[in-house]
Design a protein around this motif. Structure first.
Motif, PDB file in Angstrom:
ATOM      1  N   PHE A 118       0.845  -1.196   0.000  1.00 32.48           N
ATOM      2  CA  PHE A 118       0.000   0.000   0.000  1.00 32.48           C
ATOM      3  C   PHE A 118       0.879   1.244   0.000  1.00 32.48           C
ATOM      4  CE2 PHE A 118       0.680   1.318   4.402  1.00 32.48           C
ATOM      5  CZ  PHE A 118       1.167   0.151   4.958  1.00 32.48           C
ATOM      6  N   SER A 154       0.350   5.499   0.921  1.00 26.92           N
ATOM      7  CA  SER A 154      -0.535   6.591   1.329  1.00 26.92           C
ATOM      8  C   SER A 154       0.177   7.900   1.106  1.00 26.92           C
ATOM      9  CB  SER A 154      -0.907   6.454   2.809  1.00 26.92           C
ATOM     10  OG  SER A 154      -1.588   5.260   3.044  1.00 26.92           O
ATOM     11  N   PRO A 197      -0.399  12.235   0.315  1.00 31.26           N
ATOM     12  CA  PRO A 197      -1.265  13.368   0.007  1.00 31.26           C
ATOM     13  C   PRO A 197      -1.256  13.587  -1.501  1.00 31.26           C
ATOM     14  CG  PRO A 197       0.397  13.925   1.663  1.00 31.26           C
ATOM     15  CD  PRO A 197       0.785  12.609   1.069  1.00 31.26           C
ATOM     16  N   GLY A 248       8.883   7.254   7.672  1.00 31.09           N
ATOM     17  CA  GLY A 248       8.437   8.625   7.895  1.00 31.09           C
ATOM     18  C   GLY A 248       9.063   9.641   6.972  1.00 31.09           C
ATOM     19  N   TYR A 260       7.123  -6.458  14.144  1.00 30.41           N
ATOM     20  CA  TYR A 260       6.379  -6.163  12.918  1.00 30.41           C
ATOM     21  C   TYR A 260       7.006  -6.889  11.732  1.00 30.41           C
ATOM     22  CZ  TYR A 260       4.507  -2.113  15.494  1.00 30.41           C
ATOM     23  OH  TYR A 260       3.916  -1.298  16.415  1.00 30.41           O
ATOM     24  N   LEU A 320       3.724  21.139   9.130  1.00 29.20           N
ATOM     25  CA  LEU A 320       3.682  19.810   9.719  1.00 29.20           C
ATOM     26  C   LEU A 320       2.264  19.296   9.921  1.00 29.20           C
ATOM     27  CD1 LEU A 320       6.408  20.307  12.437  1.00 29.20           C
ATOM     28  CD2 LEU A 320       6.666  19.570  10.070  1.00 29.20           C
ATOM     29  N   ALA A 371      11.724  11.293  18.126  1.00 34.01           N
ATOM     30  CA  ALA A 371      10.517  12.087  17.881  1.00 34.01           C
ATOM     31  C   ALA A 371       9.302  11.418  18.519  1.00 34.01           C
ATOM     32  CB  ALA A 371      10.306  12.257  16.382  1.00 34.01           C
ATOM     33  N   ASP A 420       6.461  11.121  17.181  1.00 38.65           N
ATOM     34  CA  ASP A 420       5.587  10.568  16.144  1.00 38.65           C
ATOM     35  C   ASP A 420       6.467  10.128  14.983  1.00 38.65           C
ATOM     36  OD1 ASP A 420       2.354  10.854  15.323  1.00 38.65           O
ATOM     37  OD2 ASP A 420       3.721  10.684  13.631  1.00 38.65           O
ATOM     38  N   SER A 421       6.101   9.024  14.350  1.00 43.12           N
ATOM     39  CA  SER A 421       6.926   8.492  13.261  1.00 43.12           C
ATOM     40  C   SER A 421       6.785   9.312  11.986  1.00 43.12           C
ATOM     41  CB  SER A 421       6.562   7.036  12.986  1.00 43.12           C
ATOM     42  OG  SER A 421       5.194   6.920  12.673  1.00 43.12           O
ATOM     43  N   ALA A 422       5.773  10.189  11.922  1.00 38.98           N
ATOM     44  CA  ALA A 422       5.652  11.206  10.876  1.00 38.98           C
ATOM     45  C   ALA A 422       5.267  10.663   9.510  1.00 38.98           C
ATOM     46  CB  ALA A 422       6.936  12.038  10.756  1.00 38.98           C
ATOM     47  N   ASP A 423       4.976   9.371   9.408  1.00 39.06           N
ATOM     48  CA  ASP A 423       4.640   8.842   8.087  1.00 39.06           C
ATOM     49  C   ASP A 423       3.258   9.265   7.632  1.00 39.06           C
ATOM     50  OD1 ASP A 423       4.211   6.995  10.350  1.00 39.06           O
ATOM     51  OD2 ASP A 423       3.167   5.766   8.872  1.00 39.06           O
ATOM     52  N   LEU A 457       2.162  12.558   7.893  1.00 42.99           N
ATOM     53  CA  LEU A 457       2.103  14.004   7.651  1.00 42.99           C
ATOM     54  C   LEU A 457       1.496  14.272   6.281  1.00 42.99           C
ATOM     55  CD1 LEU A 457       5.537  15.253   9.029  1.00 42.99           C
ATOM     56  CD2 LEU A 457       3.287  15.280  10.137  1.00 42.99           C
ATOM     57  N   GLY A 458       0.556  15.203   6.253  1.00 42.62           N
ATOM     58  CA  GLY A 458      -0.092  15.520   4.988  1.00 42.62           C
ATOM     59  C   GLY A 458      -1.368  14.751   4.762  1.00 42.62           C
ATOM     60  N   LEU A 459      -1.599  13.713   5.539  1.00 44.25           N
ATOM     61  CA  LEU A 459      -2.845  12.948   5.423  1.00 44.25           C
ATOM     62  C   LEU A 459      -3.830  13.452   6.476  1.00 44.25           C
ATOM     63  CD1 LEU A 459      -1.253   9.390   5.106  1.00 44.25           C
ATOM     64  CD2 LEU A 459      -2.059  10.865   3.249  1.00 44.25           C
ATOM     65  N   ASP A 489      -7.725   4.550   5.446  1.00 44.20           N
ATOM     66  CA  ASP A 489      -6.369   4.585   4.903  1.00 44.20           C
ATOM     67  C   ASP A 489      -5.541   3.578   5.685  1.00 44.20           C
ATOM     68  OD1 ASP A 489      -4.273   6.800   3.443  1.00 44.20           O
ATOM     69  OD2 ASP A 489      -3.457   5.612   5.084  1.00 44.20           O
ATOM     70  N   ALA A 490      -4.808   2.724   4.960  1.00 42.75           N
ATOM     71  CA  ALA A 490      -4.033   1.669   5.614  1.00 42.75           C
ATOM     72  C   ALA A 490      -2.941   2.241   6.517  1.00 42.75           C
ATOM     73  CB  ALA A 490      -3.403   0.763   4.544  1.00 42.75           C
ATOM     74  N   GLN A 491      -2.290   3.300   6.053  1.00 40.88           N
ATOM     75  CA  GLN A 491      -1.159   3.832   6.806  1.00 40.88           C
ATOM     76  C   GLN A 491      -1.620   4.552   8.070  1.00 40.88           C
ATOM     77  OE1 GLN A 491       2.105   4.484   4.382  1.00 40.88           O
ATOM     78  NE2 GLN A 491       2.923   6.241   5.476  1.00 40.88           N
ATOM     79  N   PHE A 523      -2.403   1.798  10.741  1.00 42.22           N
ATOM     80  CA  PHE A 523      -1.191   1.202  11.315  1.00 42.22           C
ATOM     81  C   PHE A 523      -0.437   2.224  12.155  1.00 42.22           C
ATOM     82  CE2 PHE A 523       3.387  -0.185  10.515  1.00 42.22           C
ATOM     83  CZ  PHE A 523       3.388  -1.071  11.570  1.00 42.22           C
ATOM     84  N   ARG A 531       0.956   1.871  15.965  1.00 45.58           N
ATOM     85  CA  ARG A 531       2.424   1.897  16.086  1.00 45.58           C
ATOM     86  C   ARG A 531       2.890   2.951  17.096  1.00 45.58           C
ATOM     87  NH1 ARG A 531       6.025   3.642  10.853  1.00 45.58           N
ATOM     88  NH2 ARG A 531       8.032   3.927  11.910  1.00 45.58           N
TER      89      ARG A 531
END
Lengths: 425, 425
Positions: free
Chosen positions: A212, A214, A216, A226, A364, B33, B110, B112-115, B117-119, B182-184, B187, B191
């Motif tokens: 998958f 994802s 924007p 990330g 994972y 961000l 950090a 947050d893993s940030a993956d 961002l933008g979603l 959304d799959a991400q 997860f 996570r």
């Protein structure tokens, strides 16, 4: 080989069933069986036939299912018959239809699993490729009389430093990759083709993998680490770049002209470990800032990567062993490859360490299905990954557990089939 | 426990970084961000706080990630501190934000893993539950002084006929289910919470599982077997039905009033085998027509299931051992459960038969993450599945390989935390 599309009995059954006025489940009106998509992402249709196969420079869809197949038959004719049937079924599915007509009588297996009824094409692309073992097996047997047509670029991948390849996730005679804006549509496509190959006794599935992505809309998507992934890809909207770096010229194998060579790597990532790393260290590993995607020391994602800049201490701003430096075309003789990777997430595995401190834990099973298209892997993936496998700081978080390479032929003309120039010329 | 939300140093860093004018990756402007969703499905926000937890009667999103956790600490205070931190992080993520503020200095991990961002929030729901082992371990230890509060309905599931449970995909002290479009996003949510539990040394992940659901808007989705799944669910838009069948009344455990009991089963399906079955046989197995979803002998999906109708030979139209007959509330003392299942697709496994004919083949590791919510599993899932496990014709295609049960407490009030009534009362 059965070919449901040309079976007059089945077509007759459909008419009769429809005329009989919904007498049975198999005979309900056809109109109720077509997909009726609800939104734009579902309605989107990518053409199956064309000069190039779809799914290579097609804007990346949100889901994939990739599979590799072993060819079981020794008959070239049976293999060609399956490729013909696969081509027809793929063209049907790409336009949003079922793999075969849904006019199955009750006492026969249906020609489609039907789990996608009501969904649209969802930009489905189906891409076929041929692995080295189709041309010559490891014991040198020319299975289908194709050895003389094996392109020089379709090399056997070398063993890279750190490779931990699992045989049942590696290799394959034939690749099928389905991509779509829907997980079920992508899996469905491969599943129907797998069933056709199994019931014809021509192929068996070797490995399958869902993925998958994802992102924007209109922005570079982020992978599970990330970071933005794909910023420096050659632009698919520039045909000269695609001709230079992606499409094969067919010099030594004319049947491959307009095709490409595809490398697939299943890269497991220790996300648990990565998530505990300092932000600054993560950025050093990539050579980019995490949030903006800019090269270290720059401000914007698409600012040029400058490998010569030094930080205030005189060290390279982009570290010597960073991923960006090692993979950048400026350190690779200008060579570029077109990455079209997906994240994967196969849940968790239980893991036992057999040496001190004898840790046991659930991890994972997630990471990246790395997919790269290129005109020649000998100047593309192989030298780049040879360097990465040795020096990339990222390696302490990644393990390559699956690998495959395929010659992806050009697209089929309507009425012909995928790979025709290989088998017919 | 660290709590990033209340760390004045980090808030200070954010301000300083922003004022310093994008001097570093960590200090880029906050506006860049925040998530900037592109479409309606991404923009959708489900409230986290409320009388009930979200993700139970919430319209089903397209993706899920479920995980179960083992509690490692012996300290009730540490467990409560984690539940408080999880609640705050979940509320942030549900509204489309990161799990913690992104003001991390370069030399810290950090928050947050940030993956993502933008979603957008993508209708994210995060649902928490407590397993039987949190209240009392198998050796009878009352780990956190909760034994007296264990609800009678939170039974240990019995062994069902045919169960092939894998320990590392079964059980767990705490459940977290994230669902989103959304799959991400799904997860990502689990996570971040997993990382918080690990870094606090309070929990470790026991199993994790991704799932998906593809359905035409406003219609019953089809599972991987190609049949509509959920037609006879009690309607979530009828509160009296939910009060009767889903929400716990808290009679013997007041802290559970407004909660529910959730059963999870990982059901592997032999799709390769199923796909070769005659259409009429598949319909007999389900007791429904495949394409229309109508009960056998009926025309429309929502036509009433009539278990007394006979076919022309005098046999029951809906077979004695069909899934619909055995699971129908008319054969189960009127009891209903709210199914909210997802398909799963973890690629393929290589399988070796150790007896004649010594078959070796690659098989899909795909099927159903069965999720059922109910007011009392002793009158819900357990009797229904006891019957199904013995008699359902579908069993020849399905294997239950994972299992868990959880007491899912009511929703949290803002300022409080999930499970407060269990720990505080």
């Amino acid at each position: 080989m059965k070919d449901d599309q040309t079976n007059p009995h089945r077509r007759g059954f459909l008419k009769a069933g429809a005329a009989a006025g919904l007498a049975s489940g198999a005979g309900i009106a056809r109109a109720a069986l077509t997909r009726t998509p609800a939104d734009d992402a579902q309605r989107q249709v990518e053409p199956f036939y064309g000069a190039h196969q779809a799914g290579i420079v097609t804007p990346q869809q949100s889901h994939t299912y990739m599979a590799a197949f072993d060819v079981k038959t020794e008959s070239r004719d049976e293999l060609v018959a399956l490729l013909r049937a696969w081509t027809l079924a793929s063209a049907r599915m790409a336009r949003g239809d079922t793999a075969g007509a849904l006019d199955t009588p009750d006492d026969k297996p249906a020609s489609d699993s039907a789990d996608i009824l009501g969904l649209g094409a969802s930009a489905l692309t189906i891409t076929f490729g041929f692995g080295p073992t189709l041309f010559k097996t490891s014991d040198g047997k020319d299975r289908f009389g194709l050895a003389a047509k094996r392109p020089a670029a379709l090399v056997d991948l070398p063993r890279f430093n750190g490779d931990q390849l699992i045989p049942e996730k590696t290799g394959g005679d034939i690749m099928i990759q389905a991509c779509a804006n829907d997980a079920q549509i992508a899996f469905h496509a491969v599943r129907q083709l797998a069933r056709m190959g199994t019931s014809a006794n021509v192929t068996s599935i070797r490995w399958g993998q869902a993925g998958f992505l994802s992102g924007p809309k209109g922005q570079t998507p982020r992978n599970l680490m990330g970071f933005k992934d794909g910023t420096n890809n050659p632009s698919t909207s520039q045909p000269p770049l695609m001709n230079q770096f992606v499409w094969a010229d067919g010099a030594d194998a004319p049947w491959m002209k307009g095709g490409t060579y595809t490398v697939v790597r299943r890269i497991r990532i220790t996300l648990e470990h990565w998530d505990t790393m300092e932000l600054g260290f993560q950025e050093q590993v990539f050579g980019r800032h995490k949030y903006s995607g800019a090269p270290i020391g720059k401000k914007k994602e698409f600012d040029a990567v400058d490998l010569d800049t030094a930080d205030k201490d005189g060290n390279p701003a982009i570290a010597e062993n960073s991923h960006v430096r090692l993979s950048n075309h400026m350190t690779n003789n200008g060579m570029q490859i077109l990455r079209r990777s997906y994240s994967y997430n196969d849940g968790t595995n239980f893991y036992i360490e057999r040496w001190p401190p004898w840790r046991q834990e659930t991890e994972y099973d997630a990471g990246l299905i790395f997919v790269a298209h290129q005109s020649d892997p000998r100047t593309g993936f192989i030298p780049i990954n040879t360097k990465l496998a040795k020096f990339d700081m990222m390696n302490q978080f990644t393990t390559h557990v699956g690998s495959a390479i395929f010659a992806v032929p050009p697209g089929a003309k309507e009425g012909s089939y995928i790979g025709a120039a290989l088998f017919e010329a």
